[in-house]
Scaffold this motif. Structure first.
Motif, PDB file in Angstrom:
ATOM      1  N   TYR A 158       1.194  -1.042   0.046  1.00  0.00           N
ATOM      2  CA  TYR A 158      -0.419   0.428   0.123  1.00  0.00           C
ATOM      3  C   TYR A 158       0.493   1.513   0.171  1.00  0.00           C
ATOM      4  O   TYR A 158       1.510   1.502   1.056  1.00  0.00           O
ATOM      5  CB  TYR A 158      -0.726   0.077   1.112  1.00  0.00           C
ATOM      6  N   PHE A 191       0.432   5.431   0.028  1.00  0.00           N
ATOM      7  CA  PHE A 191      -0.002   6.520   0.134  1.00  0.00           C
ATOM      8  C   PHE A 191       0.287   8.351  -0.257  1.00  0.00           C
ATOM      9  O   PHE A 191       1.659   8.181  -0.281  1.00  0.00           O
ATOM     10  CB  PHE A 191      -0.570   6.824   1.914  1.00  0.00           C
ATOM     11  N   LEU A 206      -5.774  12.422   0.187  1.00  0.00           N
ATOM     12  CA  LEU A 206      -4.984  11.138   0.358  1.00  0.00           C
ATOM     13  C   LEU A 206      -6.175  10.230  -1.106  1.00  0.00           C
ATOM     14  O   LEU A 206      -6.636   9.968  -0.404  1.00  0.00           O
ATOM     15  CB  LEU A 206      -5.637  11.103   1.933  1.00  0.00           C
ATOM     16  N   ASN A 207      -4.450  10.190  -1.424  1.00  0.00           N
ATOM     17  CA  ASN A 207      -4.675   8.928  -2.484  1.00  0.00           C
ATOM     18  C   ASN A 207      -4.376   7.851  -2.188  1.00  0.00           C
ATOM     19  O   ASN A 207      -3.299   7.890  -1.218  1.00  0.00           O
ATOM     20  CB  ASN A 207      -4.553   9.325  -3.952  1.00  0.00           C
ATOM     21  N   CYS A 208      -4.875   6.811  -3.148  1.00  0.00           N
ATOM     22  CA  CYS A 208      -4.157   4.799  -2.418  1.00  0.00           C
ATOM     23  C   CYS A 208      -3.964   4.389  -3.669  1.00  0.00           C
ATOM     24  O   CYS A 208      -4.239   4.337  -4.177  1.00  0.00           O
ATOM     25  CB  CYS A 208      -5.040   4.490  -1.055  1.00  0.00           C
ATOM     26  N   ALA A 256      -9.829   0.906   0.970  1.00  0.00           N
ATOM     27  CA  ALA A 256     -10.784   1.450   0.148  1.00  0.00           C
ATOM     28  C   ALA A 256     -11.201   2.275   1.973  1.00  0.00           C
ATOM     29  O   ALA A 256     -11.289   3.519   2.627  1.00  0.00           O
ATOM     30  CB  ALA A 256     -12.036   1.661   0.008  1.00  0.00           C
ATOM     31  N   GLN A 272      -8.359   3.326   4.109  1.00  0.00           N
ATOM     32  CA  GLN A 272      -8.108   5.005   3.387  1.00  0.00           C
ATOM     33  C   GLN A 272      -8.784   5.876   3.880  1.00  0.00           C
ATOM     34  O   GLN A 272      -8.323   7.179   4.091  1.00  0.00           O
ATOM     35  CB  GLN A 272      -8.079   4.928   2.083  1.00  0.00           C
ATOM     36  N   ARG A 273     -10.146   5.073   4.152  1.00  0.00           N
ATOM     37  CA  ARG A 273     -10.554   6.245   4.630  1.00  0.00           C
ATOM     38  C   ARG A 273     -10.233   6.839   6.448  1.00  0.00           C
ATOM     39  O   ARG A 273     -10.484   8.190   6.305  1.00  0.00           O
ATOM     40  CB  ARG A 273     -12.385   5.874   5.056  1.00  0.00           C
ATOM     41  N   SER A 287      -8.243   8.367   6.218  1.00  0.00           N
ATOM     42  CA  SER A 287      -7.579  10.250   5.310  1.00  0.00           C
ATOM     43  C   SER A 287      -8.528  11.079   7.728  1.00  0.00           C
ATOM     44  O   SER A 287      -7.927  12.012   7.885  1.00  0.00           O
ATOM     45  CB  SER A 287      -8.889   9.765   4.619  1.00  0.00           C
ATOM     46  N   PRO A 297     -10.492  11.941   1.677  1.00  0.00           N
ATOM     47  CA  PRO A 297     -10.221  10.893   0.582  1.00  0.00           C
ATOM     48  C   PRO A 297     -10.276  10.718  -0.398  1.00  0.00           C
ATOM     49  O   PRO A 297     -11.300  11.627  -1.206  1.00  0.00           O
ATOM     50  CB  PRO A 297     -11.587   9.731   1.437  1.00  0.00           C
ATOM     51  N   LEU A 340      -8.461   5.654  -5.037  1.00  0.00           N
ATOM     52  CA  LEU A 340      -8.239   4.395  -4.557  1.00  0.00           C
ATOM     53  C   LEU A 340      -7.105   4.400  -6.490  1.00  0.00           C
ATOM     54  O   LEU A 340      -8.485   3.171  -6.974  1.00  0.00           O
ATOM     55  CB  LEU A 340      -8.078   3.609  -4.191  1.00  0.00           C
TER      56      LEU A 340
END
Length: 318
Positions: free
Chosen positions: A204, A206, A213-215, A236, A239-240, A243, A250, A253
């Motif tokens: 992963y 980021f 924030l992208n992943c 996701a 990622q949330r 964030s 967010p 993804l």
């Protein structure tokens, strides 16, 4: 069959899920047939990509069959504890990992205990669970307790403190958002032979841009029918959570697949799912903000707008 590549942009479709269905169709119709580790056989392509925008609480929750997102959420929260024994999952009714320790138990003992009987014993007997329920240093162990070793003056090495990659990413996102080193890695080469299953969703990374924030998730091996819907949701969700913890919005993804495959015994699932149309736009609300990335509970998450088609059952390849 010729090996195919897939790189699709969600903006090319009326519904973001259409790119998932396009990938499934591509693998099934154009993938190379291969003999795989399980002996079942797959159709496979190499090098694939999907993109999902998580703005406005959107989530890549598949609707063309019901996905049990709470099960996937419980698994992710289990990863974040660093636990490697299935008993905490079993006690919550999560069945994702049961087949692997059961297969090892049968292989090593010769006991014909059924899977259901094995799981019941894991739940009822702590000593049995400690002996037979452990998966080795899988996912969560690497995420929050990556092992280190220190060189000693006598020429030997001693165990050092474990590295909590997740905590370090939270800190680096807060303190140095422009870094290119926001990475959580699961592929510990030195410990692969001790894992029930080496990590599939392994890396992963980021990325922060314009307050979002992208992943990027790189997955070395992906079962499109059964595994990928869970992987998309979990990535996701992580990622949330990150964030929220870092006070970023967010972003996107980006999922990248290595060996992207479908099992030959999943034909009924694939054909039925490809005949369905996505419906609804699932959204995720996080109901509270814990003080730490490690303090979320399944009750903290609520999904809205999820009106899926019925589930489609298919066997898991072990």
């Amino acid at each position: 069959m010729a090996t195919a590549r897939s790189s699709v942009d969600s903006f090319d479709y009326h519904h973001p899920e259409e790119q998932y269905l396009a990938l499934m169709k591509q693998v099934w119709t154009r993938g190379s047939e291969r003999v795989d580790r399980t002996g079942i056989g797959t159709r496979s392509v190499m090098g694939t990509m999907l993109r999902f925008d998580l703005a406005d609480a959107a989530m890549p929750l598949i609707t063309t069959k019901r996905i049990y997102w709470k099960t996937a959420t419980r698994e992710l929260l289990w990863f974040l504890t660093g636990e490697t024994n299935i008993r905490p999952l079993v006690l919550q009714g999560v069945k994702i990992w049961n087949e692997w320790p059961h297969a090892r138990y049968v292989r090593e003992t010769g006991d014909g205990l059924s899977l259901d009987q094995f799981v019941e014993r894991i739940a009822a007997d702590e000593d049995f669970a400690e002996r037979w329920g452990d998966l080795g240093p899988v996912y969560g162990k690497q995420w929050v307790d990556w092992p280190t070793y220190r060189y000693r003056k006598d020429g030997l090495y001693e165990r050092g403190p474990g590295i909590n990659q997740v905590a370090e990413v939270v800190q680096s996102l807060r303190q140095n958002p422009g870094s290119r080193r926001h990475i959580i890695e699961g592929w510990n080469v030195a410990e692969l032979d001790r894992m029930a299953l080496p990590p599939c969703h392994k890396t992963y990374q980021f990325h922060v841009a314009d307050g979002r924030l992208n992943c990027v998730l790189y997955q070395r091996s992906c079962d499109v029918a059964l595994g990928l819907p869970f992987n998309l949701w979990s990535a996701a969700l992580l990622q949330r959570m990150l964030s929220q913890q870092t006070e970023l919005e967010p972003g996107e993804l980006v999922w990248m697949g290595g060996d992207t495959h479908l099992y030959l015994n999943h034909a009924h699932l694939i054909e039925k799912q490809l005949a369905r149309e996505p419906q609804g736009r699932p959204r995720l609300e996080i109901l509270r903000q814990p003080s730490s990335i490690f303090d979320y509970r399944v009750e903290d998450f609520a999904v809205e707008g999820y009106t899926p088609h019925p589930p489609i059952k298919a066997p898991v390849a072990v």
